[in-house]
Scaffold this motif. Structure first.
Motif, PDB file in Angstrom:
ATOM      1  N   LEU A 195       1.360  -0.960   0.055  1.00 20.77           N
ATOM      2  CA  LEU A 195      -0.050  -0.252  -0.245  1.00 20.77           C
ATOM      3  C   LEU A 195       0.973   1.557   0.069  1.00 20.77           C
ATOM      4  CD1 LEU A 195      -3.102  -1.107   2.881  1.00 20.77           C
ATOM      5  CD2 LEU A 195      -3.012  -1.369   0.242  1.00 20.77           C
ATOM      6  N   THR A 196       1.319   1.871   1.178  1.00 21.35           N
ATOM      7  CA  THR A 196       2.115   2.923   0.769  1.00 21.35           C
ATOM      8  C   THR A 196       3.811   2.890  -0.054  1.00 21.35           C
ATOM      9  OG1 THR A 196       2.917   2.290   3.851  1.00 21.35           O
ATOM     10  CG2 THR A 196       3.846   4.254   2.801  1.00 21.35           C
ATOM     11  N   PHE A 197       3.983   1.265  -0.131  1.00 21.41           N
ATOM     12  CA  PHE A 197       5.249   1.573  -1.083  1.00 21.41           C
ATOM     13  C   PHE A 197       4.839   2.481  -2.093  1.00 21.41           C
ATOM     14  CE2 PHE A 197       9.234   0.092  -3.924  1.00 21.41           C
ATOM     15  CZ  PHE A 197      10.280   1.369  -3.024  1.00 21.41           C
ATOM     16  N   PRO A 198       3.770   1.101  -2.993  1.00 23.56           N
ATOM     17  CA  PRO A 198       3.774   1.987  -4.347  1.00 23.56           C
ATOM     18  C   PRO A 198       3.331   3.385  -4.496  1.00 23.56           C
ATOM     19  CG  PRO A 198       2.904  -0.183  -3.511  1.00 23.56           C
ATOM     20  CD  PRO A 198       3.288   0.064  -2.435  1.00 23.56           C
ATOM     21  N   LEU A 199       2.297   4.157  -3.353  1.00 20.15           N
ATOM     22  CA  LEU A 199       1.987   5.262  -3.904  1.00 20.15           C
ATOM     23  C   LEU A 199       2.599   6.368  -3.353  1.00 20.15           C
ATOM     24  CD1 LEU A 199      -1.339   4.487  -1.301  1.00 20.15           C
ATOM     25  CD2 LEU A 199      -1.052   5.215  -4.038  1.00 20.15           C
ATOM     26  N   ILE A 200       4.021   5.822  -3.278  1.00 21.62           N
ATOM     27  CA  ILE A 200       4.952   7.239  -2.541  1.00 21.62           C
ATOM     28  C   ILE A 200       6.361   6.607  -3.344  1.00 21.62           C
ATOM     29  CG2 ILE A 200       4.689   7.511   0.303  1.00 21.62           C
ATOM     30  CD1 ILE A 200       7.035   5.506   0.575  1.00 21.62           C
ATOM     31  N   MET A 201       6.122   5.618  -4.877  1.00 20.63           N
ATOM     32  CA  MET A 201       7.738   5.819  -5.610  1.00 20.63           C
ATOM     33  C   MET A 201       8.300   6.894  -5.782  1.00 20.63           C
ATOM     34  SD  MET A 201       8.879   3.263  -6.314  1.00 20.63           S
ATOM     35  CE  MET A 201      10.686   2.399  -7.718  1.00 20.63           C
ATOM     36  N   PRO A 202       6.951   7.605  -6.637  1.00 21.04           N
ATOM     37  CA  PRO A 202       7.315   9.111  -7.830  1.00 21.04           C
ATOM     38  C   PRO A 202       8.490   9.345  -6.287  1.00 21.04           C
ATOM     39  CG  PRO A 202       5.182   8.579  -7.996  1.00 21.04           C
ATOM     40  CD  PRO A 202       5.884   7.777  -6.841  1.00 21.04           C
ATOM     41  N   PHE A 203       7.991   9.641  -5.132  1.00 18.68           N
ATOM     42  CA  PHE A 203       9.337  10.902  -3.461  1.00 18.68           C
ATOM     43  C   PHE A 203       9.949   9.774  -3.733  1.00 18.68           C
ATOM     44  CE2 PHE A 203       4.481  11.545  -3.725  1.00 18.68           C
ATOM     45  CZ  PHE A 203       4.888  13.500  -3.245  1.00 18.68           C
ATOM     46  N   PHE A 204      10.651   8.278  -3.718  1.00 22.59           N
ATOM     47  CA  PHE A 204      11.398   7.665  -3.938  1.00 22.59           C
ATOM     48  C   PHE A 204      12.096   7.619  -4.568  1.00 22.59           C
ATOM     49  CE2 PHE A 204      13.082   3.445  -5.013  1.00 22.59           C
ATOM     50  CZ  PHE A 204      14.112   2.823  -3.599  1.00 22.59           C
ATOM     51  N   THR A 205      11.588   8.285  -6.235  1.00 24.86           N
ATOM     52  CA  THR A 205      12.511   7.880  -7.253  1.00 24.86           C
ATOM     53  C   THR A 205      13.502   9.246  -7.057  1.00 24.86           C
ATOM     54  OG1 THR A 205      10.795   6.784  -8.358  1.00 24.86           O
ATOM     55  CG2 THR A 205      12.207   8.404  -9.634  1.00 24.86           C
ATOM     56  N   ASN A 278      10.125   3.002 -14.603  1.00 24.59           N
ATOM     57  CA  ASN A 278       9.716   1.940 -15.291  1.00 24.59           C
ATOM     58  C   ASN A 278       9.098   1.343 -14.224  1.00 24.59           C
ATOM     59  OD1 ASN A 278       9.676   2.379 -17.844  1.00 24.59           O
ATOM     60  ND2 ASN A 278      12.005   0.875 -18.016  1.00 24.59           N
ATOM     61  N   LYS A 279       9.406   1.571 -13.336  1.00 27.34           N
ATOM     62  CA  LYS A 279       9.336   0.254 -11.950  1.00 27.34           C
ATOM     63  C   LYS A 279       8.126   1.160 -11.226  1.00 27.34           C
ATOM     64  CE  LYS A 279      12.040  -2.980 -10.780  1.00 27.34           C
ATOM     65  NZ  LYS A 279      11.661  -4.269 -11.289  1.00 27.34           N
ATOM     66  N   GLU A 280       7.771   1.842 -11.254  1.00 24.35           N
ATOM     67  CA  GLU A 280       6.443   3.506 -11.205  1.00 24.35           C
ATOM     68  C   GLU A 280       5.411   2.118 -11.250  1.00 24.35           C
ATOM     69  OE1 GLU A 280       6.765   7.050 -11.001  1.00 24.35           O
ATOM     70  OE2 GLU A 280       8.313   6.942 -10.355  1.00 24.35           O
ATOM     71  N   GLU A 281       5.740   1.964 -12.713  1.00 24.38           N
ATOM     72  CA  GLU A 281       3.757   1.505 -13.766  1.00 24.38           C
ATOM     73  C   GLU A 281       3.642   0.583 -12.956  1.00 24.38           C
ATOM     74  OE1 GLU A 281       5.711   2.709 -17.557  1.00 24.38           O
ATOM     75  OE2 GLU A 281       5.944   4.584 -17.920  1.00 24.38           O
ATOM     76  N   GLN A 282       4.903  -0.234 -13.443  1.00 20.20           N
ATOM     77  CA  GLN A 282       4.829  -2.163 -12.626  1.00 20.20           C
ATOM     78  C   GLN A 282       3.991  -2.552 -11.568  1.00 20.20           C
ATOM     79  OE1 GLN A 282       8.935  -4.256 -12.678  1.00 20.20           O
ATOM     80  NE2 GLN A 282       9.210  -3.314 -14.998  1.00 20.20           N
ATOM     81  N   LEU A 283       4.385  -1.080 -10.013  1.00 18.00           N
ATOM     82  CA  LEU A 283       3.590  -1.108  -8.998  1.00 18.00           C
ATOM     83  C   LEU A 283       2.137  -0.189  -9.518  1.00 18.00           C
ATOM     84  CD1 LEU A 283       6.890   0.366  -7.452  1.00 18.00           C
ATOM     85  CD2 LEU A 283       5.516  -2.258  -7.135  1.00 18.00           C
TER      86      LEU A 283
END
Length: 283
Positions: A195-205, A278-283
């Protein structure tokens, strides 16, 4: 009231001095450095063109090779440490705890201080306080462990900004998502992973790209802590370019090194962005 044409003209006039300053202090030095990279310029006196010799010599110079290996090792480890600790702190500061706004301000303070100031403070800490407490020699005097001290200083100062970015990301996650996830049994690690990590993936990037780029360009911390020592074991690429280019009579050679380093950083950043997107799109 000014017309749209007059306003557009005003904005154009405002941008002219900004563009002029950018060209004088950024573009022109870059072009000048590119020019010197094809010469044997020592930083003074006469010089002549040497073609691609400087670039060829970069790949056979052991000192340059060691500086690249050290810089990549430092940047890789520091980037992981910074983002892991920042994410943990962000999740803690985003939870319902007392005085969290005050704590956020305290965590951000290291980012306000100058890197050289922080480096000299930690230099004193590692040279006198830690050896006195543990009855050992300074970690900065060890060619095997001095890089760990640099990682600590880089992380201590960089964690602040990354934590703020992660907090911003966590605040965009709707509570409804967590409520729906709780009904499906998403708690603890599952809650974070799915839940959390996929939604904050752009900030992780953003944090990963900026962290790696900044750590690859590490300079101030090395200048304050080790000056590339002991025995050139902590000599980063930026420090080598500065030290040998400015005072070592290798201005042309290190200009070529700077151009190569610029290409390396741009390439790594672009590949990193593409991979994480690409990882963001997969998640």
């Amino acid at each position: 009231m000014k017309s749209a044409t007059e306003r557009a003209r005003t904005f154009q006039w405002i941008t002219i001095p900004i563009l002029a300053l950018f060209f004088c202090f950024n573009t022109f030095p870059l072009l000048r450095g590119l020019f010197y990279s094809f010469t044997n310029f020592k930083g003074y006196g006469a010089y002549e063109s040497v073609g691609l010799r400087n670039y060829i010599d970069l790949f056979t110079d052991a000192r340059v090779g060691n500086s690249y290996l050290f810089t990549f090792k430092l940047a890789f480890v520091a980037t992981i440490v910074i983002n892991v600790i920042s994410l943990i702190l962000a999740m803690g500061l985003n939870s319902k705890i007392k005085f969290k706004n005050t704590l956020r301000g305290l965590y951000f303070m290291p980012n306000i201080l100058g890197a050289l100031v922080v480096g000299y403070i930690f230099n004193y800490f590692f040279t006198y306080i830690v050896p006195a407490l543990f009855h050992s020699e300074s970690i900065l005097a060890s060619s095997k462990w001095a890089w760990i001290a640099i990682v600590i200083v880089c992380a201590w100062q960089s964690i602040a900004m990354n934590t703020i970015i992660y907090i911003s990301g966590l605040q965009t996650v709707p509570e409804d998502v967590y409520e729906a996830g709780a009904l499906d049994g998403a708690y603890g690690w599952k809650k974070f992973r799915y839940l959390t990590f996929p939604l904050i993936m752009p900030f992780f990037t953003i944090n990963m790209v900026l962290s790696l780029k900044n750590n690859l360009m590490v300079f101030d911390q090395i200048m304050a802590l080790t000056k590339g020592g002991p025995a050139q074991s902590t000599e980063s690429i930026s420090y080598l370019i500065y030290n040998n280019g400015m005072s070592g009579g290798q201005f042309g050679f290190q200009s070529a090194n700077a151009v190569l380093f610029f290409i390396v950083i741009v390439t790594i950043s672009v590949l990193q962005m593409k991979f994480l997107n690409n990882k963001e799109e997969q998640l």
